[in-house]
Scaffold this motif. Structure first.
Motif, short mmCIF file in Angstrom:
data_model
loop_
_atom_site.label_atom_id
_atom_site.label_comp_id
_atom_site.label_asym_id
_atom_site.label_seq_id
_atom_site.Cartn_x
_atom_site.Cartn_y
_atom_site.Cartn_z
N UNK A 3 0.88 -1.18 0.00
CA UNK A 3 0.00 0.00 0.00
C UNK A 3 0.91 1.22 0.00
N UNK A 4 0.88 2.02 -1.07
CA UNK A 4 1.82 3.15 -1.16
C UNK A 4 1.49 4.24 -0.17
N UNK A 5 2.51 4.98 0.21
CA UNK A 5 2.32 6.10 1.12
C UNK A 5 1.48 7.19 0.45
N UNK A 6 1.73 7.41 -0.83
CA UNK A 6 0.99 8.45 -1.56
C UNK A 6 0.74 8.02 -2.99
N UNK A 7 -0.41 8.40 -3.51
CA UNK A 7 -0.68 8.35 -4.94
C UNK A 7 -1.09 9.75 -5.37
N UNK A 315 5.12 3.40 5.25
CA UNK A 315 4.98 4.51 6.21
C UNK A 315 6.30 5.26 6.25
N UNK A 316 6.22 6.58 6.37
CA UNK A 316 7.42 7.41 6.27
C UNK A 316 7.61 8.28 7.51
N UNK A 317 8.88 8.55 7.81
CA UNK A 317 9.22 9.60 8.77
C UNK A 317 9.04 10.94 8.06
N UNK A 318 9.57 12.04 8.62
CA UNK A 318 9.44 13.30 7.91
C UNK A 318 10.75 14.06 7.97
N UNK A 351 1.44 7.74 8.15
CA UNK A 351 0.77 6.59 7.54
C UNK A 351 0.20 6.97 6.19
N UNK A 352 -0.06 6.00 5.31
CA UNK A 352 -0.62 6.32 4.00
C UNK A 352 -1.93 7.10 4.12
N UNK A 353 -2.04 8.19 3.36
CA UNK A 353 -3.29 8.95 3.28
C UNK A 353 -3.29 9.68 1.94
#
Length: 378
Positions: A3-7, A315-318, A351-353
């Motif tokens: 599940x990608x973090x962003x599309x 999921x990514x840090x920032x 999280x992915x959104x």
């Protein structure tokens, strides 16, 4: 399948809008599609002037030019932000002064701003992290007391509000982003500058058009346009504008969906042991730009991130805080210890959104997150 973090947002209407633009032969910036997008933002925000740019970075650079930021000037901003927030002013020879954030929101702490003001301070640059407004009442009050400009970095803030006022429209100037990671995109890159103080309107138009009065010429105000000031080219192409225009026609449904996903995450993850959620203030109407949680420490954060990756969830840090970056240390200075900034940087996980995230995918993310946190804490 991960599940990608962003599309990037793609509604299916962009291709036809771009094709129509290509067929029209009007491709250079400042044409019909650009003007339509700018009119939409004037109507949405109430700003007297909206100017599309190729990126939010360039919108911030244009803001620095319009504000006449000069070498030696100081600009107060959070360290918890993307590099463009600072670099736009460093390019003018200014000194970014980094202050700490509120750990509950990730936004600049207004209580730290006043102590950072010196006789060289020219502007405050609040960053609306995650599409959640900073306390603009306090920030504008501080700015008014000290006769400072407020330049809103609302890159993540399209469709979000503070006390019913659209973000980006409250300070003297405001910048939006239409990058592929944002809620709306003009083909992967793009930005816009809101000019809320009419004192800057004529200057902004000239500086954005290579330092010429071309825009006045297009309106018929002058017979020929000429070089008036030292500006640059801050016009996006009509193809970029066409893509954005197609998405603006569905801005409200997109915003509702993103907010619904954000609310579903909040309902499911509130109270989970080991997780702390960012909390928008009551006065802030967010836009569901991103959903972040905080873990107890950096080690647990990395364990959870890796567990999610193993479960097929990206999921990514920032940010790496700017005050700790090599360029931040070279060009800027810190006001205070920035302890909350460092703590958030070490513990936050996004999280992915995105608009295309399905309910089933979100349920999978939630289940995997709860499981990963439980394992990491044991």
């Amino acid at each position: 399948m991960t599940i990608p973090f962003n599309r990037p947002l793609c509604l299916g209407t962009e291709a036809a809008a771009v094709a129509d633009t290509l067929a029209s032969g009007e491709l250079a910036g400042g044409g019909l599609r650009t003007r339509a997008c700018e009119a939409w933002f004037r109507a949405h925000t109430g700003a007297p002037l909206a100017l599309m740019t190729p990126s939010c970075t360039q919108a911030l650079e244009l803001a620095a030019l319009v504000a006449d930021i000069r070498p030696g000037d100081e600009v107060i901003l959070p360290s918890w932000t993307f590099v463009s927030t600072a670099s736009a002013f460093v390019l003018r020879g200014a000194i970014p002064v980094f202050v700490d954030i509120c750990p509950r929101t990730g936004n600049i702490d207004p209580l730290q701003i006043e102590a950072a003001i010196t006789d060289r301070t020219r502007a405050i640059v609040p960053v609306h992290y995650a599409g959640v407004s900073c306390d603009m009442d306090m920030i504008m009050a501080i700015a008014n007391r000290h006769e400072l400009l407020v330049i809103e970095d609302a890159a993540q803030g399209v469709m979000a509000r503070w006390r019913e006022r659209p973000l980006g429209s409250i300070g003297h100037l405001g910048a939006y982003s239409f990058h592929a990671t944002k809620n709306y995109t003009s083909g992967g890159e793009g930005g816009l500058l809101l000019v809320n103080d009419e004192r800057f309107a004529a200057r902004a138009e000239i500086l954005r058009e290579k330092g010429t009065d071309r825009r006045a010429f297009q309106r018929g105000d002058v017979q020929r346009y000429t070089w008036q000031a030292t500006g640059s080219s801050y016009l996006p192409s009509e193809v970029q504008a066409a893509c954005l225009w197609a998405q603006l026609q569905q801005a409200e449904p997109v915003n509702r969906r993103r907010r619904a996903l954000w609310e579903a995450y909040t309902a499911a993850l509130t109270g989970v042991p080991g997780l702390t959620l960012l909390k928008p203030p009551a006065e802030a109407e967010h836009n569901g730009h991103l959903f972040a949680v905080r873990l107890p420490d950096a080690t647990i954060r990395e364990q959870v991130r890796q567990s999610l990756a193993d479960a097929g969830v990206a999921a990514h840090t920032h940010y790496v805080p700017l005050h700790s970056a090599p360029a931040g240390q070279k060009f800027g200075r810190s006001a205070g210890e920035l302890a909350h900034t460092q703590a958030v940087a070490e513990t936050l996980l996004r999280l992915p959104l995105h608009y295309a995230l399905s309910d089933a995918e979100q349920a999978q993310v939630i289940e995997a997150t709860c499981r990963a946190v439980k394992v990491a804490l044991n």
